[in-house]
Scaffold this active site. Structure first.
Site, PDB file in Angstrom:
ATOM      1  N   LEU A  17       0.850  -1.197   0.000  1.00 58.58           N
ATOM      2  CA  LEU A  17       0.000   0.000   0.000  1.00 58.58           C
ATOM      3  C   LEU A  17       0.887   1.248   0.000  1.00 58.58           C
ATOM      4  O   LEU A  17       1.862   1.310   0.750  1.00 58.58           O
ATOM      5  CB  LEU A  17      -0.850  -0.055   1.272  1.00 58.58           C
ATOM      6  N   GLN A  84       0.825  -5.523   1.211  1.00 59.12           N
ATOM      7  CA  GLN A  84      -0.220  -5.867   0.231  1.00 59.12           C
ATOM      8  C   GLN A  84       0.397  -6.433  -1.050  1.00 59.12           C
ATOM      9  O   GLN A  84      -0.294  -7.101  -1.827  1.00 59.12           O
ATOM     10  CB  GLN A  84      -1.086  -4.643  -0.091  1.00 59.12           C
ATOM     11  N   ASP A 220      13.626   6.891  14.204  1.00 61.38           N
ATOM     12  CA  ASP A 220      12.786   6.607  13.041  1.00 61.38           C
ATOM     13  C   ASP A 220      11.300   6.729  13.377  1.00 61.38           C
ATOM     14  O   ASP A 220      10.747   5.919  14.127  1.00 61.38           O
ATOM     15  CB  ASP A 220      13.113   5.194  12.524  1.00 61.38           C
ATOM     16  N   ASP A 265      10.613  -1.710   8.875  1.00 57.58           N
ATOM     17  CA  ASP A 265      11.963  -2.288   8.961  1.00 57.58           C
ATOM     18  C   ASP A 265      12.129  -3.434   7.966  1.00 57.58           C
ATOM     19  O   ASP A 265      13.231  -3.678   7.485  1.00 57.58           O
ATOM     20  CB  ASP A 265      12.223  -2.884  10.356  1.00 57.58           C
ATOM     21  N   ASP A 279      18.558  -7.340  10.691  1.00 60.78           N
ATOM     22  CA  ASP A 279      19.282  -7.309   9.422  1.00 60.78           C
ATOM     23  C   ASP A 279      18.322  -7.665   8.280  1.00 60.78           C
ATOM     24  O   ASP A 279      18.390  -8.750   7.699  1.00 60.78           O
ATOM     25  CB  ASP A 279      20.450  -8.314   9.460  1.00 60.78           C
TER      26      ASP A 279
HETATM   27 CA    CA Z   1      12.767   1.574  10.826  1.00 59.25          CA
END
Ligand code: CA
Length: 296
Positions: A17, A84, A220, A265, A279
């Site tokens: 999305l 999605q 973030d 992430d 990672d």
């Molecule tokens: Ca992040």
């Protein structure tokens, strides 16, 4: 040898999305596309409607795959869909399994998103709240269309309501009834690893206090958003990445469902800022090797 460890078929990356290939040069698959390419993989991020039903996006994906098969001379492609994008890829594989070597779901709402359910409860169809929410989503999607620099092509259609229905638990249940390939038969289980010659895989993460809210994610914003979104979950409380639940993400062979990754992430967003010990790019490389070893 490096060449022997890359996949036989090109990797096609399908965004979720409000997805894109690159916005003013900034990639959706941050550091993933470039890393895979540097290792010798053939990688093609694709563009589909940033706001629409999974079936509509899936038809657009099929057109792109058909063109890619001609361009590359390959017989098939490996599809990797985020969010999605996983449902979009599943649709394409259900319709044209002969074109698809594998479908990999990365943090895909394969049984719906409790966040989408919450949005539908807060802004029921036909209310001013729904109209406002749809307008905001359409405006964002239009900006994405204008700023997209990774592909040129026609303006893609947008439909906020169809998109919302495509992501809710009820909407995905309908979708799953039509396109059940690779789904687990029991909640929390694994699905068939191969259906109609297509391999199915999935991985996802969960929010893990002390890990996902540390490291780069301290800086973030999307991580904070995921922590807020997680509070809307009732079925998979404490077991989600902010947008998708752990078990809801299961499809085919479950590679892992508890990586310390929030929903953003998992595609190394933003700017590679992820939590402690995460990672996400490594997971894509490992999976590229896995597909190669399977002869795909
Ligand atoms: Ca992040």
């Amino acid at each position: 040898m490096l060449a022997e460890r890359t996949t036989r078929y090109p990797l096609v990356l399908v965004p979720g999305l409000l997805g894109f290939i690159r916005l003013l040069g900034y990639p959706y698959w941050y550091g993933i596309e470039s890393k895979l390419r540097s290792l010798g993989f053939q990688v093609y991020p694709v563009r589909v409607s940033p706001l629409h039903a999974s079936e509509v996006r899936g038809e657009q994906l099929l057109e792109r795959i058909q063109a890619l098969l001609l361009e590359t001379g390959a017989d098939k492609v490996n599809l990797i869909g985020h969010s999605q994008g996983a449902l979009t890829a599943r649709y394409a594989a259900a319709k044209r399994p002969e074109w698809i070597a594998s479908v990999t779901s990365v943090s895909g709402p394969n049984h719906g998103s409790e966040l989408a359910d919450y949005c539908q409860r807060q802004a029921p169809v036909g209310t001013w709240r729904e109209r406002l929410f749809a307008w905001a989503m359409r405006s964002t999607a239009r900006w994405i269309g204008w700023l997209e620099s990774g592909a040129i092509g026609p303006t893609l259609p947008l439909d906020a309501r169809a998109c919302g229905e495509s992501l809710s638990t009820a909407g995905v249940a309908l979708f799953n009834h039509r396109y059940p390939q690779g789904l687990p038969e029991v909640w929390g289980g694994e699905g068939a690893e191969e259906v109609a010659g297509v391999r199915y895989y999935s991985w996802s993460g969960t929010l893990q206090p002390g890990l996902t809210n540390r490291g780069g994610n301290l800086f973030d914003g999307p991580n904070l958003a995921c922590r807020l979104f997680a509070q809307t979950f009732t079925r998979e409380i404490g077991q989600c990445d902010g947008m998708v639940g752990r078990f809801s993400s299961h499809l085919g062979k479950v590679i892992g469902d508890q990586y310390p990754l929030d929903h953003f992430d998992s595609i190394n967003q933003t700017f590679g800022l992820v939590g402690k010990g995460a990672d996400p790019v490594g997971l894509f490389i490992e999976h590229g090797r896995r597909l190669a070893e399977a002869g795909l």
